[in-house]
Design a protein around this motif. Structure first.
Motif, PDB file in Angstrom:
ATOM      1  N   VAL A  50       0.856  -1.188   0.000  1.00 42.34           N
ATOM      2  CA  VAL A  50       0.000   0.000   0.000  1.00 42.34           C
ATOM      3  C   VAL A  50       0.886   1.230   0.000  1.00 42.34           C
ATOM      4  CG1 VAL A  50      -1.781   1.309   1.211  1.00 42.34           C
ATOM      5  CG2 VAL A  50      -1.824  -1.185   1.297  1.00 42.34           C
ATOM      6  N   MET A  51       0.537   2.205  -0.815  1.00 43.59           N
ATOM      7  CA  MET A  51       1.201   3.498  -0.755  1.00 43.59           C
ATOM      8  C   MET A  51       0.152   4.595  -0.918  1.00 43.59           C
ATOM      9  SD  MET A  51       3.159   3.412  -4.448  1.00 43.59           S
ATOM     10  CE  MET A  51       4.092   4.898  -4.143  1.00 43.59           C
ATOM     11  N   PHE A  52       0.499   5.784  -0.472  1.00 39.78           N
ATOM     12  CA  PHE A  52      -0.432   6.904  -0.446  1.00 39.78           C
ATOM     13  C   PHE A  52       0.171   8.057  -1.230  1.00 39.78           C
ATOM     14  CE2 PHE A  52      -0.735   4.286   3.269  1.00 39.78           C
ATOM     15  CZ  PHE A  52      -2.106   4.122   3.489  1.00 39.78           C
ATOM     16  N   GLY A  53      -0.651   8.803  -1.948  1.00 39.98           N
ATOM     17  CA  GLY A  53      -0.060   9.882  -2.709  1.00 39.98           C
ATOM     18  C   GLY A  53      -1.029  10.723  -3.486  1.00 39.98           C
ATOM     19  N   ASP A  88       1.622   7.654   7.686  1.00 37.96           N
ATOM     20  CA  ASP A  88       2.071   7.648   9.074  1.00 37.96           C
ATOM     21  C   ASP A  88       1.155   6.751   9.925  1.00 37.96           C
ATOM     22  OD1 ASP A  88       2.548   8.293  11.794  1.00 37.96           O
ATOM     23  OD2 ASP A  88       3.208  10.306  11.278  1.00 37.96           O
ATOM     24  N   GLY A  89      -0.166   6.962   9.818  1.00 36.25           N
ATOM     25  CA  GLY A  89      -1.110   6.148  10.567  1.00 36.25           C
ATOM     26  C   GLY A  89      -1.023   4.681  10.197  1.00 36.25           C
ATOM     27  N   TYR A  90      -0.841   4.422   8.907  1.00 42.82           N
ATOM     28  CA  TYR A  90      -0.650   3.046   8.421  1.00 42.82           C
ATOM     29  C   TYR A  90       0.576   2.419   9.074  1.00 42.82           C
ATOM     30  CZ  TYR A  90       0.580  -0.599   4.973  1.00 42.82           C
ATOM     31  OH  TYR A  90       0.938  -1.780   4.355  1.00 42.82           O
ATOM     32  N   ALA A  91       1.676   3.171   9.137  1.00 41.75           N
ATOM     33  CA  ALA A  91       2.913   2.654   9.729  1.00 41.75           C
ATOM     34  C   ALA A  91       2.749   2.401  11.221  1.00 41.75           C
ATOM     35  CB  ALA A  91       4.059   3.638   9.480  1.00 41.75           C
ATOM     36  N   ARG A  92       2.122   3.330  11.931  1.00 39.13           N
ATOM     37  CA  ARG A  92       1.940   3.169  13.381  1.00 39.13           C
ATOM     38  C   ARG A  92       1.060   1.964  13.694  1.00 39.13           C
ATOM     39  NH1 ARG A  92       2.418   8.951  16.309  1.00 39.13           N
ATOM     40  NH2 ARG A  92       3.056  10.214  14.517  1.00 39.13           N
ATOM     41  N   CYS A  97       6.568  -0.006   7.044  1.00 36.76           N
ATOM     42  CA  CYS A  97       7.060   1.310   6.641  1.00 36.76           C
ATOM     43  C   CYS A  97       6.009   1.981   5.771  1.00 36.76           C
ATOM     44  CB  CYS A  97       8.367   1.149   5.868  1.00 36.76           C
ATOM     45  SG  CYS A  97       9.161   2.715   5.435  1.00 36.76           S
ATOM     46  N   GLY A  98       5.608   3.181   6.125  1.00 34.69           N
ATOM     47  CA  GLY A  98       4.668   3.936   5.299  1.00 34.69           C
ATOM     48  C   GLY A  98       5.363   4.489   4.075  1.00 34.69           C
ATOM     49  N   PRO A 124       8.648   5.070  10.862  1.00 36.62           N
ATOM     50  CA  PRO A 124       9.341   4.725   9.608  1.00 36.62           C
ATOM     51  C   PRO A 124       8.499   5.056   8.386  1.00 36.62           C
ATOM     52  CG  PRO A 124       8.425   2.746  10.622  1.00 36.62           C
ATOM     53  CD  PRO A 124       8.180   3.862  11.592  1.00 36.62           C
ATOM     54  N   MET A 125       9.040   5.894   7.515  1.00 37.60           N
ATOM     55  CA  MET A 125       8.360   6.266   6.279  1.00 37.60           C
ATOM     56  C   MET A 125       9.392   6.510   5.185  1.00 37.60           C
ATOM     57  SD  MET A 125       5.369   8.885   7.609  1.00 37.60           S
ATOM     58  CE  MET A 125       5.377   9.683   6.021  1.00 37.60           C
ATOM     59  N   VAL A 126       8.987   6.240   3.950  1.00 40.73           N
ATOM     60  CA  VAL A 126       9.774   6.626   2.785  1.00 40.73           C
ATOM     61  C   VAL A 126       8.892   7.522   1.928  1.00 40.73           C
ATOM     62  CG1 VAL A 126      10.876   5.839   0.658  1.00 40.73           C
ATOM     63  CG2 VAL A 126      11.280   4.609   2.803  1.00 40.73           C
ATOM     64  N   ILE A 127       9.366   8.727   1.668  1.00 37.69           N
ATOM     65  CA  ILE A 127       8.622   9.711   0.882  1.00 37.69           C
ATOM     66  C   ILE A 127       9.333   9.893  -0.446  1.00 37.69           C
ATOM     67  CG2 ILE A 127       7.738  12.085   0.802  1.00 37.69           C
ATOM     68  CD1 ILE A 127       8.884  10.644   4.121  1.00 37.69           C
ATOM     69  N   ILE A 128       8.628   9.649  -1.540  1.00 38.22           N
ATOM     70  CA  ILE A 128       9.193   9.772  -2.884  1.00 38.22           C
ATOM     71  C   ILE A 128       8.598  11.015  -3.523  1.00 38.22           C
ATOM     72  CG2 ILE A 128       9.481   8.640  -5.116  1.00 38.22           C
ATOM     73  CD1 ILE A 128       8.633   6.003  -3.532  1.00 38.22           C
TER      74      ILE A 128
END
Length: 618
Positions: A50-53, A88-92, A97-98, A124-128
């Motif tokens: 899952v990714m958000f954007g 962030d909520g997904y990761a928590r 990793c979000g 933990p998050m990775v922002i592209i």
């Protein structure tokens, strides 16, 4: 603890030195593809599902490659800040990793608040981010922003990709950095011309970062010193922070506390790390902690800080914080050790392993219930100074927030539910009154205190944990920060529930103005606000408003029983304050508004904290 948590595997690999990666990338190994396709293949190799954007011109090629992915679900937010809070909520909630994908310029800058929120809370998050082509970087090209420079203070690390030769290596390192040691957000900025460059896909199995080697194993000598201090202690206290959640140390924490009978106080980030139902739990500490927890902190002679960073909202006046205590500080981030309070025993490393070592050493030393007598004293304080009491009603004809949240709490099982909060008075009431026995079941913005976090975080949590009941406790001010994500919830079948404590004011600032600024309510009155029920209907949600105390129980049950998203607008008075409270600049035992049952269950001010304390804290 959650049954499956991917970061547990990441940590185990980091400790052992094993190759870091799920190894699912082999099916595309050696294929020729564009940089954009390699981005998606790299995410698939990391096991991202899952990714958000939110798309845009400089990210369009990556989005085009995403169209062909059979493994990654993309959640289209309605604002980039909302997307970042969702990740962030997904990761928590999940322990994964979000991941966020946005375009350049305003798309990238709209993520900054969400990145800072994750950074402050070690998520933990990775922002592209898409970026303008390499040839025009630095020329103020259309929708160009130096997002690497802008976010540098609020990321764990960042990359500006310069060549497709480094693309897969960069993604490998980004996920490794984000999820190991003290977790945090990592940003990858990708110029759009690289997205169309041809390359051969090869995803590395391992990571080689000589300058980044987190310490996991605690020093054995220091662990023995900690146990020696404990053996000499008469009033030990465990001060628990979010690092216990990140390190999967909840079981070890419970075992250590129970074998020694040491009471436990928790920060906002640690709620659920130690079960509320455990008698040893003294709950929230600090500015809006209980008087009994704050008294325990003030009177203890040994403070064992585990994964906590001595935030100013916990310590109050630092010179008077835990004045009688020696300190054992356990943290994986060496920068936190001694930053605020010098410890007698500093232990750098992973909390899970260190607590396990302390249990072993305590058993060898024959240390038993060293905290039992002291804990009995804390229990007496707890009986005397409760957060709230049924016979004490400030506003008998109005809905009492404490009562409403007690009602919500009684209807939720923390093993099958997640509560998120926005930021403000409602956040503190929720922290005080919603019981949680399970980690990753209470999500709130602690360090940055971000209004607008809770609702999109709830959407992300529901997408990550679709079988759990997800409820967002919000204020009318905070909810309006990202209310557009109601569309994201409905279109993604994310049946989140939102319970707004609606006082038509910016409640926490309004409270400070009432207590410390002579009731000069400058810019904190929100009337008129939207008709939230009509707003819910406009987005295809169910909703209702209640104003009578007799309506609370049934309305909450209807909200929880509803099949789809539901908004419950709960009218409360702007005159209601969050108590107890330690005024800014005051010591933890200088408490306003605690209920004292020995004097008839009235709110009392111990030392008259007020404007002087507030001004000292400015």
């Amino acid at each position: 603890m959650t049954a499956v948590d991917p970061i547990a595997e990441y940590k185990a690999r980091a400790i052992s030195g094993a190759p870091f990666g799920p190894g699912s990338h082999t099916e595309k190994e050696g294929q020729t593809m564009t940089g954009a396709q390699a981005v998606i293949a790299s995410l698939e190799a990391e096991g991202v599902d899952v990714m958000f954007g939110y798309p845009g011109g400089q990210a369009i090629k990556i989005y085009d490659a995403l169209y062909d992915s059979k493994k990654i679900r993309h959640v289209l937010a309605r604002h980039e800040q909302g997307a970042t809070h969702m990740a962030d909520g997904y990761a928590r909630a999940t322990g994964k990793c979000g991941v966020v994908l946005v375009t350049s310029g305003p798309g990238a800058t709209n993520t900054v608040t969400g990145i800072a929120t994750a950074y402050m809370d070690s998520i933990p998050m990775v922002i592209i981010t898409g970026q303008v082509t390499r040839g025009v970087i630095g020329t103020d090209a259309f929708q160009e922003s130096d997002i690497v420079g802008i976010t540098m203070p609020v990321v764990k690390h960042s990359f500006l990709l310069q060549s497709t030769d480094d693309l897969t290596k960069t993604f490998r390192e980004a996920f490794y950095i984000a999820t190991t040691g003290r977790p945090g957000p990592v940003l990858i900025d990708i110029p759009s011309d690289l997205a169309s460059t041809q390359m051969v896909f090869h995803y590395p199995d391992s990571v080689n970062l000589p300058s980044y080697r987190p310490t996991y194993k605690g020093n054995a000598k220091q662990i023995k010193q900690a146990i020696n201090l404990l053996a000499q202690s008469k009033r030990p206290l465990l001060y628990v922070g979010g690092g216990v959640v990140a390190s999967h140390a909840c079981a070890e924490l419970s075992r250590f506390a129970e074998m020694t009978q040491i009471p436990v106080v928790t920060t906002l980030m640690a709620k659920g790390a130690f079960p509320t139902s455990n008698p040893l739990d003294l709950g929230p500490v600090g500015m809006h902690g209980s008087k009994y927890a704050n008294m325990a902190m003030t009177e203890c002679d040994l403070l064992i800080a585990v994964g906590a960073r001595f935030s100013d909202r916990v310590t109050g006046k630092l010179s008077e914080f835990a004045p009688h205590a020696k300190v054992i500080h356990i943290d994986i981030d060496p920068a936190e050790i001694g930053k605020i309070r010098d410890p007698q025993v500093p232990i750098v490393g992973d909390a899970q392993g260190i607590l396990a070592g302390m249990i072993e050493q305590a058993e060898k030393a024959g240390i038993g219930s060293v905290g039992a007598e002291w804990f009995a004293q804390c229990c007496e304080w707890r009986k005397r100074w409760p957060f709230y009491h049924d016979e004490f009603i400030d506003y008998p004809s109005q809905i009492v927030p404490e009562v409403a949240l007690d009602a919500l709490s009684s209807k939720l099982d923390s093993a099958t539910s997640i509560v998120t909060t926005e930021v403000g008075q409602h956040q503190m009431w929720a922290h005080q009154h919603i019981a949680r026995d399970t980690t990753r079941s209470f999500l709130s913005s602690g360090g940055l205190g971000t209004m607008g976090f809770g609702f999109p975080a709830a959407v992300g949590a529901k997408i990550g944990c679709p079988d759990k009941q997800v409820v967002c406790v919000a204020g009318d001010g905070s909810f309006q920060m990202n209310e557009q994500e109601m569309a994201t919830a409905i279109i993604n079948n994310a049946a989140v529930k939102v319970m707004i404590l609606d006082n038509r004011a910016l409640g926490m600032v309004h409270q400070w103005q009432k207590l410390f600024y002579n009731e000069r309510y400058s810019s904190t009155i929100l009337d008129p606000v939207p008709d939230f029920v009509k707003l819910a209907d406009a987005y295809g949600w169910q909703g209702e408003r209640i104003e009578d105390p007799d309506q609370v129980e049934d309305a909450i049950q209807r909200m929880l029983d509803a099949e789809g998203p539901y908004l419950l607008d709960v009218a409360i008075s702007a005159d209601q304050n969050v108590y107890p409270m330690v005024a800014p600049g005051a010591a933890l035992d200088d408490i306003i508004g605690a209920i004292d049952l020995t004097v008839g269950g009235v709110r009392v001010s111990e030392k008259g904290a007020g404007n002087a304390a507030a001004k000292e804290g400015e």
